[in-house]
Design a protein around this motif. Structure first.
Motif, PDB file in Angstrom:
ATOM      1  N   PHE A   1      -1.259 -27.858 -12.787  1.00 39.97           N
ATOM      2  CA  PHE A   1      -1.432 -29.311 -12.818  1.00 39.97           C
ATOM      3  C   PHE A   1      -0.150 -29.854 -13.422  1.00 39.97           C
ATOM      4  O   PHE A   1       0.013 -29.836 -14.638  1.00 39.97           O
ATOM      5  CB  PHE A   1      -2.638 -29.701 -13.664  1.00 39.97           C
ATOM      6  CG  PHE A   1      -3.947 -29.214 -13.096  1.00 39.97           C
ATOM      7  CD1 PHE A   1      -4.508 -29.831 -11.984  1.00 39.97           C
ATOM      8  CD2 PHE A   1      -4.605 -28.143 -13.669  1.00 39.97           C
ATOM      9  CE1 PHE A   1      -5.718 -29.381 -11.459  1.00 39.97           C
ATOM     10  CE2 PHE A   1      -5.807 -27.694 -13.147  1.00 39.97           C
ATOM     11  CZ  PHE A   1      -6.363 -28.315 -12.032  1.00 39.97           C
TER      12      PHE A   1
ATOM     13  N   ILE B   1       1.367 -27.969 -16.392  1.00 41.10           N
ATOM     14  CA  ILE B   1       0.339 -27.081 -16.960  1.00 41.10           C
ATOM     15  C   ILE B   1      -0.027 -25.985 -15.969  1.00 41.10           C
ATOM     16  O   ILE B   1      -0.453 -26.268 -14.850  1.00 41.10           O
ATOM     17  CB  ILE B   1      -0.943 -27.873 -17.312  1.00 41.10           C
ATOM     18  CG1 ILE B   1      -0.635 -28.941 -18.348  1.00 41.10           C
ATOM     19  CG2 ILE B   1      -2.041 -26.927 -17.819  1.00 41.10           C
ATOM     20  CD1 ILE B   1      -1.759 -29.949 -18.532  1.00 41.10           C
TER      21      ILE B   1
ATOM     22  N   ALA C   1      -2.616 -23.888 -15.216  1.00 37.39           N
ATOM     23  CA  ALA C   1      -4.036 -23.666 -15.519  1.00 37.39           C
ATOM     24  C   ALA C   1      -4.450 -22.254 -15.129  1.00 37.39           C
ATOM     25  O   ALA C   1      -5.184 -21.581 -15.848  1.00 37.39           O
ATOM     26  CB  ALA C   1      -4.893 -24.692 -14.787  1.00 37.39           C
TER      27      ALA C   1
ATOM     28  N   ASP D   1     -12.205 -18.372 -23.287  1.00 38.38           N
ATOM     29  CA  ASP D   1     -12.177 -19.503 -24.208  1.00 38.38           C
ATOM     30  C   ASP D   1     -12.012 -20.818 -23.438  1.00 38.38           C
ATOM     31  O   ASP D   1     -11.664 -20.808 -22.252  1.00 38.38           O
ATOM     32  CB  ASP D   1     -10.990 -19.307 -25.173  1.00 38.38           C
ATOM     33  CG  ASP D   1     -11.310 -19.833 -26.557  1.00 38.38           C
ATOM     34  OD1 ASP D   1     -12.328 -20.557 -26.692  1.00 38.38           O
ATOM     35  OD2 ASP D   1     -10.551 -19.541 -27.487  1.00 38.38           O
ATOM     36  N   ASN D   2     -12.238 -21.941 -24.107  1.00 40.49           N
ATOM     37  CA  ASN D   2     -11.977 -23.246 -23.491  1.00 40.49           C
ATOM     38  C   ASN D   2     -10.527 -23.302 -23.014  1.00 40.49           C
ATOM     39  O   ASN D   2      -9.627 -22.916 -23.743  1.00 40.49           O
ATOM     40  CB  ASN D   2     -12.201 -24.381 -24.498  1.00 40.49           C
ATOM     41  CG  ASN D   2     -13.676 -24.643 -24.710  1.00 40.49           C
ATOM     42  OD1 ASN D   2     -14.498 -24.353 -23.831  1.00 40.49           O
ATOM     43  ND2 ASN D   2     -14.020 -25.181 -25.855  1.00 40.49           N
ATOM     44  N   GLY D   3     -10.342 -23.755 -21.780  1.00 37.25           N
ATOM     45  CA  GLY D   3      -8.989 -23.887 -21.262  1.00 37.25           C
ATOM     46  C   GLY D   3      -8.438 -22.605 -20.648  1.00 37.25           C
ATOM     47  O   GLY D   3      -7.279 -22.560 -20.231  1.00 37.25           O
ATOM     48  N   ALA D   4      -9.255 -21.546 -20.575  1.00 36.98           N
ATOM     49  CA  ALA D   4      -8.785 -20.261 -20.038  1.00 36.98           C
ATOM     50  C   ALA D   4      -8.524 -20.317 -18.532  1.00 36.98           C
ATOM     51  O   ALA D   4      -7.826 -19.469 -17.986  1.00 36.98           O
ATOM     52  CB  ALA D   4      -9.799 -19.160 -20.350  1.00 36.98           C
ATOM     53  N   GLY D   5      -9.113 -21.326 -17.867  1.00 35.67           N
ATOM     54  CA  GLY D   5      -8.897 -21.470 -16.426  1.00 35.67           C
ATOM     55  C   GLY D   5     -10.123 -21.183 -15.579  1.00 35.67           C
ATOM     56  O   GLY D   5     -10.047 -21.173 -14.347  1.00 35.67           O
ATOM     57  N   LYS D   6     -11.278 -21.007 -16.204  1.00 35.18           N
ATOM     58  CA  LYS D   6     -12.502 -20.627 -15.493  1.00 35.18           C
ATOM     59  C   LYS D   6     -12.892 -21.657 -14.430  1.00 35.18           C
ATOM     60  O   LYS D   6     -13.106 -21.324 -13.268  1.00 35.18           O
ATOM     61  CB  LYS D   6     -13.669 -20.448 -16.488  1.00 35.18           C
ATOM     62  CG  LYS D   6     -13.376 -19.482 -17.622  1.00 35.18           C
ATOM     63  CD  LYS D   6     -14.564 -19.324 -18.552  1.00 35.18           C
ATOM     64  CE  LYS D   6     -14.962 -20.605 -19.307  1.00 35.18           C
ATOM     65  NZ  LYS D   6     -13.942 -21.086 -20.277  1.00 35.18           N
ATOM     66  N   SER D   7     -13.012 -22.918 -14.864  1.00 37.19           N
ATOM     67  CA  SER D   7     -13.453 -23.962 -13.923  1.00 37.19           C
ATOM     68  C   SER D   7     -12.422 -24.167 -12.815  1.00 37.19           C
ATOM     69  O   SER D   7     -12.785 -24.443 -11.669  1.00 37.19           O
ATOM     70  CB  SER D   7     -13.700 -25.274 -14.665  1.00 37.19           C
ATOM     71  OG  SER D   7     -14.784 -25.145 -15.551  1.00 37.19           O
ATOM     72  N   THR D   8     -11.150 -24.032 -13.166  1.00 34.82           N
ATOM     73  CA  THR D   8     -10.110 -24.217 -12.148  1.00 34.82           C
ATOM     74  C   THR D   8     -10.210 -23.142 -11.073  1.00 34.82           C
ATOM     75  O   THR D   8     -10.124 -23.438  -9.869  1.00 34.82           O
ATOM     76  CB  THR D   8      -8.709 -24.213 -12.800  1.00 34.82           C
ATOM     77  OG1 THR D   8      -8.664 -25.245 -13.787  1.00 34.82           O
ATOM     78  CG2 THR D   8      -7.623 -24.454 -11.776  1.00 34.82           C
TER      79      THR D   8
ATOM     80  N   TYR E   1      -9.995 -27.777  -5.221  1.00 39.98           N
ATOM     81  CA  TYR E   1      -8.548 -27.798  -5.476  1.00 39.98           C
ATOM     82  C   TYR E   1      -7.838 -26.898  -4.481  1.00 39.98           C
ATOM     83  O   TYR E   1      -8.374 -25.871  -4.086  1.00 39.98           O
ATOM     84  CB  TYR E   1      -8.223 -27.255  -6.881  1.00 39.98           C
ATOM     85  CG  TYR E   1      -8.673 -28.084  -8.057  1.00 39.98           C
ATOM     86  CD1 TYR E   1      -8.846 -29.459  -7.968  1.00 39.98           C
ATOM     87  CD2 TYR E   1      -8.891 -27.462  -9.288  1.00 39.98           C
ATOM     88  CE1 TYR E   1      -9.242 -30.193  -9.074  1.00 39.98           C
ATOM     89  CE2 TYR E   1      -9.288 -28.195 -10.400  1.00 39.98           C
ATOM     90  CZ  TYR E   1      -9.469 -29.561 -10.285  1.00 39.98           C
ATOM     91  OH  TYR E   1      -9.858 -30.271 -11.376  1.00 39.98           O
TER      92      TYR E   1
HETATM   93  N1  ADP Z   1      -7.564 -31.858 -13.325  1.00 39.61           N
HETATM   94  C1  ADP Z   1      -6.755 -31.382 -14.298  1.00 39.61           C
HETATM   95  N2  ADP Z   1      -5.596 -31.993 -14.596  1.00 39.61           N
HETATM   96  C2  ADP Z   1      -4.776 -31.516 -15.540  1.00 39.61           C
HETATM   97  N3  ADP Z   1      -5.030 -30.411 -16.263  1.00 39.61           N
HETATM   98  C3  ADP Z   1      -6.176 -29.768 -16.026  1.00 39.61           C
HETATM   99  C4  ADP Z   1      -7.101 -30.211 -15.036  1.00 39.61           C
HETATM  100  N4  ADP Z   1      -8.153 -29.353 -15.017  1.00 39.61           N
HETATM  101  C5  ADP Z   1      -7.896 -28.424 -15.939  1.00 39.61           C
HETATM  102  N5  ADP Z   1      -6.710 -28.672 -16.559  1.00 39.61           N
HETATM  103  C6  ADP Z   1      -6.108 -27.841 -17.596  1.00 39.61           C
HETATM  104  O1  ADP Z   1      -6.045 -26.513 -17.099  1.00 39.61           O
HETATM  105  C7  ADP Z   1      -6.400 -25.581 -18.108  1.00 39.61           C
HETATM  106  C8  ADP Z   1      -7.608 -24.777 -17.648  1.00 39.61           C
HETATM  107  O2  ADP Z   1      -8.722 -25.642 -17.604  1.00 39.61           O
HETATM  108  P1  ADP Z   1     -10.168 -25.192 -17.097  1.00 39.61           P
HETATM  109  O3  ADP Z   1     -10.013 -24.468 -15.803  1.00 39.61           O
HETATM  110  O4  ADP Z   1     -11.039 -26.372 -17.123  1.00 39.61           O
HETATM  111  O5  ADP Z   1     -10.576 -24.157 -18.230  1.00 39.61           O
HETATM  112  P2  ADP Z   1     -12.025 -23.617 -18.635  1.00 39.61           P
HETATM  113  O6  ADP Z   1     -12.983 -23.988 -17.578  1.00 39.61           O
HETATM  114  O7  ADP Z   1     -11.834 -22.147 -18.802  1.00 39.61           O
HETATM  115  O8  ADP Z   1     -12.364 -24.259 -19.964  1.00 39.61           O
HETATM  116  C9  ADP Z   1      -6.603 -26.389 -19.377  1.00 39.61           C
HETATM  117  O9  ADP Z   1      -5.395 -26.408 -20.081  1.00 39.61           O
HETATM  118  C10 ADP Z   1      -6.944 -27.754 -18.843  1.00 39.61           C
HETATM  119  O10 ADP Z   1      -6.600 -28.746 -19.777  1.00 39.61           O
END
Ligand code: ADP
Ligand code: MG
Length: 252
Positions: free
Chosen positions: A18, A21, A23, A42-49, A58
């Motif tokens: 992003f 960043i 991700a 952990d939070n921010g590890a990239g799971k949801s992405t 995406y």
């Molecule tokens: N739409 C987005 N725009 C900018 N940064 C993003 C976006 N989605 C996620 N991030 C960043 O990407 C990283 C991974 O996020 P995410 O996949 O949500 O992690 P998790 O689900 O493991 O908590 C984090 O640093 C988050 O802030």
């Protein structure tokens, strides 16, 4: 080891940025048919992405994905749904004023023709079919004709599952934190449901913070850290503490 072409989904050196960043920097893993795989980190590890790249929400910036051994390049969530990848989002994406049957059939309503020209939604058919779909995975809803805003968290989730089951194509179901907003009783039901889905031949990729749940339901755990794979373990062969160490970066 399974043969390469027996995998349902293969994610190979996946990368997603992003802006500045990173991700997802480099993530590779496979999911076999009917397998239950957990993604932790952990939070921010990239799971949801990772989940959103697989579900077509995406576009990836690097790496590749294979579905049943062939190239998989989703441009939008409908591309994922068309081949059998369904995603249950945390907010469930339900229409609160509609009943469960209405939500399950949203945009796919069966109609019968009144006096040959006036299309009517066939509510009776929708309710019967909804109940039948959910019975398949051993879920009973108390009501199919009450607005879903009046249902419990678990019942709302069951409604979202019904929507997924209506697509007979579903082969992989992605769930991002499905138990997070539920009470203990309903959490147990969701775990049971995940097993039922797998028994019906569907693979499930579950993202969860709850290692208790992860160990109860999944066969393998993929640990992400800082957008990379910190480890992939068989649930039967490790302890929770091993997974915690991988999440924290302390080694296996
Ligand atoms: N739409 C987005 N725009 C900018 N940064 C993003 C976006 N989605 C996620 N991030 C960043 O990407 C990283 C991974 O996020 P995410 O996949 O949500 O992690 P998790 O689900 O493991 O908590 C984090 O640093 C988050 O802030
Ligand atoms: Mg997340």
């Amino acid at each position: 080891m399974l043969e390469k072409n027996s995998q349902l989904l293969q994610v190979i050196h996946l990368r997603k940025n992003f802006g500045a960043i990173q991700a997802v920097k480099d993530v590779s893993f496979d999911i076999a048919p009917a397998e239950i795989v957990a993604i932790v980190g952990d939070n921010g590890a990239g799971k949801s992405t990772v989940a959103k790249v697989i579900s077509g929400a995406y576009r990836r910036d690097g790496g590749e994905m294979l579905w049943n051994g062939g190239p998989y390049e989703p441009h939008e969530p409908d591309d994922a749904r068309d081949i059998g990848i369904e995603t249950m989002y945390q907010d469930l994406a339900l229409v609160n004023d509609l009943d469960a049957a209405g939500n399950i059939f949203l945009n796919r309503e069966p109609t019968r023709r009144l006096f040959r020209f006036l299309p009517l939604l066939d509510h009776k058919q929708m309710r019967e079919r909804s109940a039948e779909l959910l019975r398949r995975v051993k879920i009973e809803l108390p009501s199919y004709d009450r607005p879903v805003r009046q249902l419990s968290g678990g019942q709302r989730q069951a409604t979202a599952i019904g929507r997924i089951l209506l697509s007979e194509r579903a082969r992989l179901i992605i769930m991002d934190e499905p138990t997070a907003a539920l009470g203990v009783q309903e959490q147990r039901k969701v775990l049971e449901l995940i097993r039922n889905l797998s028994d019906h031949g569907m693979a499930v990729m579950i993202i969860s913070h709850n290692l208790e749940h992860v160990f109860t339901v999944s066969q393998r755990v993929i640990v992400l850290r800082g957008g990379e794979v910190a480890g992939i373990v068989s649930t039967a062969e490790v302890q929770k503490q091993d997974v915690v160490s991988l999440i924290m970066g302390g080694g296996a």
